[in-house]
Write a protein that holds these residues in place. Sequence first.
Motif, PDB file in Angstrom:
ATOM      1  N   PRO A   8       0.812  -1.231   0.000  1.00  0.00           N
ATOM      2  CA  PRO A   8       0.000   0.000   0.000  1.00  0.00           C
ATOM      3  C   PRO A   8       0.841   1.275   0.000  1.00  0.00           C
ATOM      4  O   PRO A   8       0.820   2.072   0.929  1.00  0.00           O
ATOM      5  N   THR A   9       1.600   1.456  -1.037  1.00  0.00           N
ATOM      6  CA  THR A   9       2.424   2.651  -1.228  1.00  0.00           C
ATOM      7  C   THR A   9       1.852   3.409  -2.443  1.00  0.00           C
ATOM      8  O   THR A   9       1.042   2.838  -3.188  1.00  0.00           O
ATOM      9  N   PRO A  10       2.283   4.651  -2.678  1.00  0.00           N
ATOM     10  CA  PRO A  10       1.733   5.368  -3.837  1.00  0.00           C
ATOM     11  C   PRO A  10       1.920   4.610  -5.155  1.00  0.00           C
ATOM     12  O   PRO A  10       1.009   4.590  -5.991  1.00  0.00           O
ATOM     13  N   ASN A  11       3.065   3.984  -5.342  1.00  0.00           N
ATOM     14  CA  ASN A  11       3.268   3.255  -6.606  1.00  0.00           C
ATOM     15  C   ASN A  11       2.320   2.065  -6.724  1.00  0.00           C
ATOM     16  O   ASN A  11       1.821   1.761  -7.811  1.00  0.00           O
ATOM     17  N   GLY A  12       2.075   1.402  -5.614  1.00  0.00           N
ATOM     18  CA  GLY A  12       1.107   0.304  -5.623  1.00  0.00           C
ATOM     19  C   GLY A  12      -0.308   0.819  -5.863  1.00  0.00           C
ATOM     20  O   GLY A  12      -1.086   0.233  -6.632  1.00  0.00           O
ATOM     21  N   MET A  13      -0.628   1.953  -5.221  1.00  0.00           N
ATOM     22  CA  MET A  13      -1.991   2.479  -5.316  1.00  0.00           C
ATOM     23  C   MET A  13      -2.363   2.913  -6.729  1.00  0.00           C
ATOM     24  O   MET A  13      -3.521   2.835  -7.122  1.00  0.00           O
ATOM     25  N   LYS A  14      -1.371   3.371  -7.508  1.00  0.00           N
ATOM     26  CA  LYS A  14      -1.678   3.772  -8.888  1.00  0.00           C
ATOM     27  C   LYS A  14      -2.384   2.637  -9.635  1.00  0.00           C
ATOM     28  O   LYS A  14      -3.340   2.855 -10.370  1.00  0.00           O
ATOM     29  N   ILE A  15      -1.866   1.440  -9.450  1.00  0.00           N
ATOM     30  CA  ILE A  15      -2.391   0.308 -10.228  1.00  0.00           C
ATOM     31  C   ILE A  15      -3.723  -0.158  -9.641  1.00  0.00           C
ATOM     32  O   ILE A  15      -4.636  -0.529 -10.377  1.00  0.00           O
ATOM     33  N   ASP A  32       5.324  -8.049   1.223  1.00  0.00           N
ATOM     34  CA  ASP A  32       5.715  -7.381   2.473  1.00  0.00           C
ATOM     35  C   ASP A  32       7.128  -6.840   2.311  1.00  0.00           C
ATOM     36  O   ASP A  32       8.117  -7.585   2.370  1.00  0.00           O
ATOM     37  N   LEU A  33       7.202  -5.521   2.071  1.00  0.00           N
ATOM     38  CA  LEU A  33       8.507  -4.909   1.764  1.00  0.00           C
ATOM     39  C   LEU A  33       9.421  -4.933   2.993  1.00  0.00           C
ATOM     40  O   LEU A  33      10.642  -5.028   2.853  1.00  0.00           O
ATOM     41  N   LYS A  34       8.819  -4.837   4.185  1.00  0.00           N
ATOM     42  CA  LYS A  34       9.648  -4.830   5.404  1.00  0.00           C
ATOM     43  C   LYS A  34      10.271  -6.202   5.635  1.00  0.00           C
ATOM     44  O   LYS A  34      11.389  -6.316   6.126  1.00  0.00           O
ATOM     45  N   ASP A  37      10.006  -9.530   0.966  1.00  0.00           N
ATOM     46  CA  ASP A  37       9.394 -10.396  -0.067  1.00  0.00           C
ATOM     47  C   ASP A  37       9.869 -10.030  -1.473  1.00  0.00           C
ATOM     48  O   ASP A  37       9.901 -10.873  -2.366  1.00  0.00           O
ATOM     49  N   GLN A  38      10.216  -8.728  -1.657  1.00  0.00           N
ATOM     50  CA  GLN A  38      10.581  -8.256  -2.996  1.00  0.00           C
ATOM     51  C   GLN A  38      11.905  -8.835  -3.499  1.00  0.00           C
ATOM     52  O   GLN A  38      12.236  -8.706  -4.671  1.00  0.00           O
ATOM     53  N   PHE A  39      12.665  -9.450  -2.567  1.00  0.00           N
ATOM     54  CA  PHE A  39      13.963 -10.027  -2.970  1.00  0.00           C
ATOM     55  C   PHE A  39      13.878 -11.535  -3.213  1.00  0.00           C
ATOM     56  O   PHE A  39      14.869 -12.161  -3.562  1.00  0.00           O
ATOM     57  N   LYS A  40      12.697 -12.112  -2.996  1.00  0.00           N
ATOM     58  CA  LYS A  40      12.571 -13.565  -3.185  1.00  0.00           C
ATOM     59  C   LYS A  40      12.714 -13.909  -4.674  1.00  0.00           C
ATOM     60  O   LYS A  40      12.165 -13.186  -5.521  1.00  0.00           O
ATOM     61  N   ASN A  49      13.593  -5.730 -10.740  1.00  0.00           N
ATOM     62  CA  ASN A  49      14.163  -4.568 -10.041  1.00  0.00           C
ATOM     63  C   ASN A  49      13.791  -4.568  -8.549  1.00  0.00           C
ATOM     64  O   ASN A  49      13.956  -3.565  -7.867  1.00  0.00           O
ATOM     65  N   ASN A  50      13.278  -5.667  -8.064  1.00  0.00           N
ATOM     66  CA  ASN A  50      12.875  -5.872  -6.654  1.00  0.00           C
ATOM     67  C   ASN A  50      12.042  -4.738  -6.053  1.00  0.00           C
ATOM     68  O   ASN A  50      12.258  -4.330  -4.917  1.00  0.00           O
ATOM     69  N   LYS A  51      11.074  -4.276  -6.846  1.00  0.00           N
ATOM     70  CA  LYS A  51      10.152  -3.253  -6.327  1.00  0.00           C
ATOM     71  C   LYS A  51       8.726  -3.603  -6.719  1.00  0.00           C
ATOM     72  O   LYS A  51       8.509  -4.290  -7.725  1.00  0.00           O
ATOM     73  N   ILE A  52       7.782  -3.110  -5.916  1.00  0.00           N
ATOM     74  CA  ILE A  52       6.379  -3.197  -6.345  1.00  0.00           C
ATOM     75  C   ILE A  52       6.064  -1.892  -7.047  1.00  0.00           C
ATOM     76  O   ILE A  52       6.764  -0.902  -6.816  1.00  0.00           O
ATOM     77  N   PRO A  53       5.042  -1.849  -7.892  1.00  0.00           N
ATOM     78  CA  PRO A  53       4.124  -2.913  -8.263  1.00  0.00           C
ATOM     79  C   PRO A  53       4.634  -3.727  -9.445  1.00  0.00           C
ATOM     80  O   PRO A  53       5.538  -3.309 -10.165  1.00  0.00           O
ATOM     81  N   ALA A  54       3.992  -4.897  -9.605  1.00  0.00           N
ATOM     82  CA  ALA A  54       4.159  -5.692 -10.822  1.00  0.00           C
ATOM     83  C   ALA A  54       2.822  -6.387 -11.053  1.00  0.00           C
ATOM     84  O   ALA A  54       2.033  -6.537 -10.107  1.00  0.00           O
ATOM     85  N   PHE A  70       6.471  -5.015 -15.067  1.00  0.00           N
ATOM     86  CA  PHE A  70       6.882  -4.260 -13.885  1.00  0.00           C
ATOM     87  C   PHE A  70       7.071  -2.796 -14.279  1.00  0.00           C
ATOM     88  O   PHE A  70       7.071  -2.472 -15.463  1.00  0.00           O
ATOM     89  N   GLU A  71       7.252  -1.925 -13.300  1.00  0.00           N
ATOM     90  CA  GLU A  71       7.317  -0.461 -13.426  1.00  0.00           C
ATOM     91  C   GLU A  71       5.892   0.091 -13.566  1.00  0.00           C
ATOM     92  O   GLU A  71       5.182  -0.200 -14.546  1.00  0.00           O
ATOM     93  N   SER A  72       5.525   0.948 -12.620  1.00  0.00           N
ATOM     94  CA  SER A  72       4.138   1.414 -12.556  1.00  0.00           C
ATOM     95  C   SER A  72       3.686   2.139 -13.831  1.00  0.00           C
ATOM     96  O   SER A  72       2.553   1.954 -14.274  1.00  0.00           O
ATOM     97  N   GLY A  73       4.561   2.950 -14.431  1.00  0.00           N
ATOM     98  CA  GLY A  73       4.169   3.667 -15.646  1.00  0.00           C
ATOM     99  C   GLY A  73       3.904   2.693 -16.783  1.00  0.00           C
ATOM    100  O   GLY A  73       2.928   2.835 -17.542  1.00  0.00           O
TER     101      GLY A  73
HETATM  102  N1  LIG Z   1       9.981   3.233 -10.682  1.00  0.00           N
HETATM  103  C1  LIG Z   1       9.256   2.270  -9.904  1.00  0.00           C
HETATM  104  C2  LIG Z   1       9.389   2.578  -8.435  1.00  0.00           C
HETATM  105  C3  LIG Z   1       8.756   1.516  -7.587  1.00  0.00           C
HETATM  106  C4  LIG Z   1       9.134   1.678  -6.118  1.00  0.00           C
HETATM  107  O1  LIG Z   1       9.939   2.534  -5.757  1.00  0.00           O
HETATM  108  N2  LIG Z   1       8.574   0.794  -5.280  1.00  0.00           N
HETATM  109  C5  LIG Z   1       8.892   0.803  -3.882  1.00  0.00           C
HETATM  110  C6  LIG Z   1       7.653   0.981  -3.042  1.00  0.00           C
HETATM  111  S1  LIG Z   1       6.818   2.491  -3.471  1.00  0.00           S
HETATM  112  C7  LIG Z   1       9.514  -0.550  -3.505  1.00  0.00           C
HETATM  113  O2  LIG Z   1       9.028  -1.557  -3.966  1.00  0.00           O
HETATM  114  N3  LIG Z   1      10.575  -0.562  -2.698  1.00  0.00           N
HETATM  115  C8  LIG Z   1      11.175  -1.768  -2.226  1.00  0.00           C
HETATM  116  C9  LIG Z   1      12.680  -1.778  -2.306  1.00  0.00           C
HETATM  117  O3  LIG Z   1      13.250  -0.799  -2.833  1.00  0.00           O
HETATM  118  O4  LIG Z   1      13.262  -2.720  -1.844  1.00  0.00           O
HETATM  119  C10 LIG Z   1       7.777   2.253 -10.349  1.00  0.00           C
HETATM  120  O5  LIG Z   1       7.292   3.322 -10.740  1.00  0.00           O
HETATM  121  O6  LIG Z   1       7.149   1.184 -10.314  1.00  0.00           O
END
Ligand SMILES: N[C@@H](CCC(=O)N[C@@H](CS)C(=O)NCC(=O)O)C(=O)O
Length: 203
Positions: A8-15, A32-34, A37-40, A49-54, A70-73
């Motif tokens: 539930p971050t802004p990037n996740g909320m966009k999708i 669960d970023l804390k 999970d993103q590194f599994k 790129n180990n980030k949400i959303p996908a 992947f990548e919100s845009g």
């Molecule tokens: N450019 C990426 C940025 C995504 C991003 O920064 N996601 C953050 C949460 S808002 C994340 O997954 N961070 C986890 C990490 O860096 O390990 C997009 O637009 O999707």
Amino acid sequence: MIDLYFAPTPNGMKIKLFLEESGIEYKIIPIDLKKGDQFKPEYLAISPNNKIPAIVDHQPSGGMEKLHVFESGAILLYLSNKIGRFMPTGFREREEALQWLFWQVGGLGPMAGQLFYFSTYADQKVPYAIDCFDKEVTRLLGVLDKHLADREFISSEYSIADMACYPWMVSYTSMGKSLDNFPHLKRWADAIGRRPAVKRAYE
Ligand SMILES: N[C@@H](CCC(=O)N[C@@H](CS)C(=O)NCC(=O)O)C(=O)O
């Protein structure tokens, strides 16, 4: 059916906003970023790129095999193209929506993300960093405020550019900051916040 790998971050909320607006059937798969999970490896196979959303689209057009994005845009563009909605069809209007979509993913998002990190998350409070990102976010909000002065939405109609930018207003105000100095931005954000799909997404 779309699987949304989500936190539930802004990037996740966009999708989530897009999926609620569109009525596409979707399933949330929490990341669960804390906990990391993103590194599994199984997640990295979807989002290297180990980030949400996908997302994973189980029924891409043309009967292709399931598709990862992947990548919100890129996800917003993919979904908009898939259903032919939330992107103006006029040439200039489409270009306008695209410019602001890229402005968000390349500018507002990273800068507001750093501001949020340094002022809220970081154990060590670094005034120089907070001030630096605060000034840049203020500048960027001013740019969007000016653009919105004579229009209802970022382009000619409600589009993925609005969906990309709106969650950052929620994040900004959640830091105790106000949009009062940006009257056009505030009017636009308030109107988007009243949309039933947006309310559902944030429930
Ligand atoms: N450019 C990426 C940025 C995504 C991003 O920064 N996601 C953050 C949460 S808002 C994340 O997954 N961070 C986890 C990490 O860096 O390990 C997009 O637009 O999707």
